[in-house]
Each structure stands twice: as C-alpha cells, then as structure tokens.
Design an enzyme around this catalytic site. Structure first.
Site, PDB file in Angstrom:
ATOM      1  N   GLY A 113       0.993  -1.421  -0.240  1.00  0.00           N
ATOM      2  CA  GLY A 113       0.130  -0.096   0.029  1.00  0.00           C
ATOM      3  C   GLY A 113       0.837   1.310   0.011  1.00  0.00           C
ATOM      4  N   ASP A 154       2.182  12.862  14.963  1.00  0.00           N
ATOM      5  CA  ASP A 154       1.888  13.874  15.621  1.00  0.00           C
ATOM      6  C   ASP A 154       3.123  14.818  16.084  1.00  0.00           C
ATOM      7  OD1 ASP A 154      -0.791  13.168  15.013  1.00  0.00           O
ATOM      8  OD2 ASP A 154      -0.400  11.571  16.752  1.00  0.00           O
ATOM      9  N   HIS A 172      -4.497   9.534  18.696  1.00  0.00           N
ATOM     10  CA  HIS A 172      -3.903   9.938  17.252  1.00  0.00           C
ATOM     11  C   HIS A 172      -5.441  10.237  16.306  1.00  0.00           C
ATOM     12  CE1 HIS A 172      -1.875  10.133  13.575  1.00  0.00           C
ATOM     13  NE2 HIS A 172      -2.483   9.317  12.936  1.00  0.00           N
TER      14      HIS A 172
HETATM   15  N1  NAD Z   1      -0.757   5.881  12.319  1.00  0.00           N
HETATM   16  C1  NAD Z   1      -0.367   6.783  11.164  1.00  0.00           C
HETATM   17  O1  NAD Z   1       0.456   7.602  11.611  1.00  0.00           O
HETATM   18  C2  NAD Z   1      -0.870   6.481   9.812  1.00  0.00           C
HETATM   19  C3  NAD Z   1      -0.256   7.259   8.868  1.00  0.00           C
HETATM   20  C4  NAD Z   1      -0.712   7.256   7.578  1.00  0.00           C
HETATM   21  C5  NAD Z   1      -1.799   6.210   7.164  1.00  0.00           C
HETATM   22  N2  NAD Z   1      -2.384   5.506   8.217  1.00  0.00           N
HETATM   23  C6  NAD Z   1      -3.441   4.479   8.069  1.00  0.00           C
HETATM   24  O2  NAD Z   1      -2.527   3.380   7.425  1.00  0.00           O
HETATM   25  C7  NAD Z   1      -3.693   2.666   6.885  1.00  0.00           C
HETATM   26  C8  NAD Z   1      -3.051   2.214   5.209  1.00  0.00           C
HETATM   27  O3  NAD Z   1      -2.997   3.651   4.697  1.00  0.00           O
HETATM   28  P1  NAD Z   1      -2.460   3.418   3.083  1.00  0.00           P
HETATM   29  O4  NAD Z   1      -2.357   4.804   2.566  1.00  0.00           O
HETATM   30  O5  NAD Z   1      -1.132   2.814   2.930  1.00  0.00           O
HETATM   31  O6  NAD Z   1      -3.664   2.722   2.281  1.00  0.00           O
HETATM   32  P2  NAD Z   1      -3.458   1.852   0.829  1.00  0.00           P
HETATM   33  O7  NAD Z   1      -5.080   1.660   0.561  1.00  0.00           O
HETATM   34  O8  NAD Z   1      -2.660   2.510   0.019  1.00  0.00           O
HETATM   35  O9  NAD Z   1      -2.934   0.611   1.435  1.00  0.00           O
HETATM   36  C9  NAD Z   1      -3.564  -0.501   2.408  1.00  0.00           C
HETATM   37  C10 NAD Z   1      -2.880  -1.697   1.990  1.00  0.00           C
HETATM   38  O10 NAD Z   1      -3.480  -2.682   2.925  1.00  0.00           O
HETATM   39  C11 NAD Z   1      -3.813  -3.777   2.051  1.00  0.00           C
HETATM   40  N3  NAD Z   1      -4.714  -4.740   2.777  1.00  0.00           N
HETATM   41  C12 NAD Z   1      -5.994  -4.566   2.992  1.00  0.00           C
HETATM   42  N4  NAD Z   1      -6.641  -5.494   3.612  1.00  0.00           N
HETATM   43  C13 NAD Z   1      -5.549  -6.343   4.108  1.00  0.00           C
HETATM   44  C14 NAD Z   1      -5.394  -7.569   4.941  1.00  0.00           C
HETATM   45  N5  NAD Z   1      -6.362  -8.234   5.376  1.00  0.00           N
HETATM   46  N6  NAD Z   1      -4.207  -8.062   5.060  1.00  0.00           N
HETATM   47  C15 NAD Z   1      -3.234  -7.536   4.646  1.00  0.00           C
HETATM   48  N7  NAD Z   1      -3.075  -6.288   3.785  1.00  0.00           N
HETATM   49  C16 NAD Z   1      -4.242  -5.916   3.649  1.00  0.00           C
HETATM   50  C17 NAD Z   1      -4.223  -3.254   0.798  1.00  0.00           C
HETATM   51  O11 NAD Z   1      -4.161  -4.471  -0.208  1.00  0.00           O
HETATM   52  C18 NAD Z   1      -3.347  -2.280   0.339  1.00  0.00           C
HETATM   53  O12 NAD Z   1      -1.885  -2.851  -0.273  1.00  0.00           O
HETATM   54  C19 NAD Z   1      -4.778   3.245   6.808  1.00  0.00           C
HETATM   55  O13 NAD Z   1      -5.612   2.851   7.679  1.00  0.00           O
HETATM   56  C20 NAD Z   1      -4.351   4.797   7.244  1.00  0.00           C
HETATM   57  O14 NAD Z   1      -5.217   5.556   7.693  1.00  0.00           O
HETATM   58  C21 NAD Z   1      -1.804   5.718   9.439  1.00  0.00           C
HETATM   59  O1  LMR Z   2      -5.081  11.140   9.033  1.00  0.00           O
HETATM   60  C1  LMR Z   2      -4.888  10.126   8.402  1.00  0.00           C
HETATM   61  O2  LMR Z   2      -6.073   9.626   7.895  1.00  0.00           O
HETATM   62  C2  LMR Z   2      -3.587   9.339   8.171  1.00  0.00           C
HETATM   63  C3  LMR Z   2      -2.685   9.568   9.470  1.00  0.00           C
HETATM   64  O3  LMR Z   2      -3.467   9.094  10.447  1.00  0.00           O
HETATM   65  C4  LMR Z   2      -2.185  10.981   9.342  1.00  0.00           C
HETATM   66  O4  LMR Z   2      -2.178  11.481  10.691  1.00  0.00           O
HETATM   67  O5  LMR Z   2      -1.966  11.386   8.571  1.00  0.00           O
END
Ligand code: NAD
Ligand code: LMR
Length: 252
Positions: free
Chosen positions: A48, A187, A209
């Site tokens: 992802g 953050d 968060h």
């Molecule tokens: N904590 C943070 O600071 C932070 C920062 C950015 C994004 N995020 C979160 O991270 C998550 C992913 O974001 P992204 O932009 O990479 O999304 P994305 O859609 O680009 O990628 C998500 C990936 O997860 C995979 N996936 C889905 N179901 C799955 C499963 N059961 N097993 C394994 N893989 C699976 C998908 O195939 C995809 O490749 C989101 O929930 C987003 O909100 C959190």
């Molecule tokens: O805000 C989001 O949905 C992604 C991540 O948690 C962020 O803080 O950038």
C-alpha cells in the site's frame, strides 16, 4: 509521507535494538560472521501507500536481516523491487491469507499499515468498520505465529485498532503492554515542524492519534519560545488537524 516514515524508522531502530532485551537472550540466533544479530521484520499491508515506502525504509535499516512483505495483493512485485536494494536484509514477499503464517513466523517486529485509508470528508473513525476486522484477523495470526513480536499499529483509527489488538492478544494469552505500540510519531513530527520548522527542537505529544486526543505540549517545548496563548491554541489545532490537512489535499 516518506519523511514521516523516516522519523518512524529512526524510532523503530531503537525498538529493534530493544528487541534484544525484550524478546530473547543476547546473541541468540546471531550470525557467526557478523556482530549484528538476526532480526526479522514483517510488514502487513506492504503493497500500500504506506507499506511500500515503509518496506523501502526497513530495507535500508542495517538492523534488519530478514524482511517479510505481506499483503492480500501485489507483494511479489513489491518484494522483487525492494529486494534489488543492495543492503544486508533478505526480502521475501507473501500474498494472501494462506501465506500469512509464513510471513509472520519468527518475526521480532511486526508493522501493520494494512487496511483502508480515509478520503476527504471522512474521520479516522469512519474506517473502523472495515479496519477493525482486518486488524483483528492479523493480530490473531500474530498471536499464533510470532507471539513474542513487538507490534506497531499504523492502521487507523489507531485509537481503536490498538485496543482491538490488545484484546485479541489478551484472549490468546500473549498480551504484553511493553510490546504493543500505536504509531503516532507523525503527531510529534508535525508538532515540531509547526513549532519551529527545523531540527533540534523537542515538543512532547501525549494522548491518542485523532483530533483532540492529540495533545502537543507546547508549554514544555524546548528551546522555550514563551508563546502567547493564542499561538499555542493555533499550533495545537494545526497539529491535531495535520492528518486531515494531508487527506484533503489528495485528489482522486
Ligand atoms: N498511524 C499513522 O500515522 C498513519 C499514517 C498514515 C496512514 N495510516 C493508516 O494506514 C492505513 C493504510 O494507509 P495506506 O495509505 O497505505 O492505504 P492503501 O490503501 O494505500 O494500502 C493499504 C494496503 O493494505 C492492504 N490490505 C487490505 N486488507 C489487508 C489484509 N487483510 N491483510 C493485509 N493487507 C491488507 C491493501 O491491499 C493495501 O495494499 C490506513 O488505515 C491509514 O489511515 C496511519
Ligand atoms: O490522517 C489520516 O487519515 C492518516 C494519518 O493518521 C495521518 O495522521 O496522516
């Protein structure tokens, strides 16, 4: 995004070092020809938007010796690509539920960016219904295949996915509060950037968060700036809304 994960990767280095004391006796499974011990990191959701740059950063981390890239799609290509980087770790791609156990087996650290990201207009909580189930299933597999691993939860809503992971591990009898983390480093990075926009500042951030649960302590920042209350309020709000600022700027 890459910058954020650079910071997280730096933090992860200290987690990887601490694996030695948390997970196994010093020297166990070390390479005889190297002083750096064997450390396996698994990334779940590795194909992802977050998973791919995270895989790259893990491949660049000299503390990682084995890198398992798991997703429900596209991991063979991502693993081939990342595997071409000439660093120490061996990379393997795993795709689909049948290969999840292999991906997790022997892992010291598991990082989970699997799931759905939010779109403009959504809150992180709007992701709960889909991501809760994904995280629950992945954590059940972690409890089975690498119960001693350090787990870093990135999938949102982090304020809920971490408690879900905790409950899954408690039920499985593998819960260790010192080994389960919600990744909220963004953050801290945002608070520092908005405070000073440069290195060598420190701004503690406590809480969760999402929205007002993100609590940057600008009064405790160093070097001290004696900010007016209105400035602290504005900086706090910008830090709390940082994720939304990014999401709103992504156009499909
Ligand atoms: N904590 C943070 O600071 C932070 C920062 C950015 C994004 N995020 C979160 O991270 C998550 C992913 O974001 P992204 O932009 O990479 O999304 P994305 O859609 O680009 O990628 C998500 C990936 O997860 C995979 N996936 C889905 N179901 C799955 C499963 N059961 N097993 C394994 N893989 C699976 C998908 O195939 C995809 O490749 C989101 O929930 C987003 O909100 C959190
Ligand atoms: O805000 C989001 O949905 C992604 C991540 O948690 C962020 O803080 O950038």
């Amino acid at each position: 995004m890459l910058y954020h994960f650079y910071i997280q990767s730096k933090k992860l280095s200290s987690v990887l070092r601490s694996v030695k004391t948390l997970a196994k006796p010093a020297g166990a499974r070390g390479y005889s020809s190297e002083s750096v011990p064997d450390r396996k990191v698994a990334v779940l959701g590795a194909a992802g938007g977050i998973g791919q740059p995270l895989a790259l950063l893990m491949k660049l981390n000299p503390l990682v010796s084995r890198l398992a890239l798991y997703d429900i799609a596209n991991t063979p290509g991502v693993a081939a690509d990342v595997g071409h980087i000439n660093t120490r770790s061996e990379v393997a791609g795993y795709m689909g539920n049948d290969q999840l156990g292999q991906a997790l087996e022997d892992s010291d650290v598991v990082i989970i960016p699997a799931g759905v990201p939010r779109k403009p207009g959504m809150t992180r909580d709007d992701l709960f219904n889909i991501n809760a189930g994904i995280v629950k299933d992945l954590c059940s597999a972690i409890a089975k295949y690498c119960p001693n691993a350090i787990v870093n939860m990135i999938s949102n809503p982090v304020n809920s996915t971490v408690p879900i992971a905790a409950e899954v591990f408690k039920k499985a009898g593998t819960y260790n509060e010192k080994k389960l983390f919600g990744v909220t480093t963004l953050d801290v990075v945002r608070a520092k950037t908005f405070y000073a926009g440069k290195a060598n500042v420190n701004v503690p951030v406590v809480g969760g968060h999402a929205g007002i649960t993100i609590l940057p302590l600008f009064s405790q920042a160093t070097p001290k700036a004696n900010l007016a209350d209105e400035d602290i309020k504005a900086l706090t709000k910008r830090t709390q809304d940082g994720g939304t600022e990014v999401v709103e700027n992504f156009i499909e």
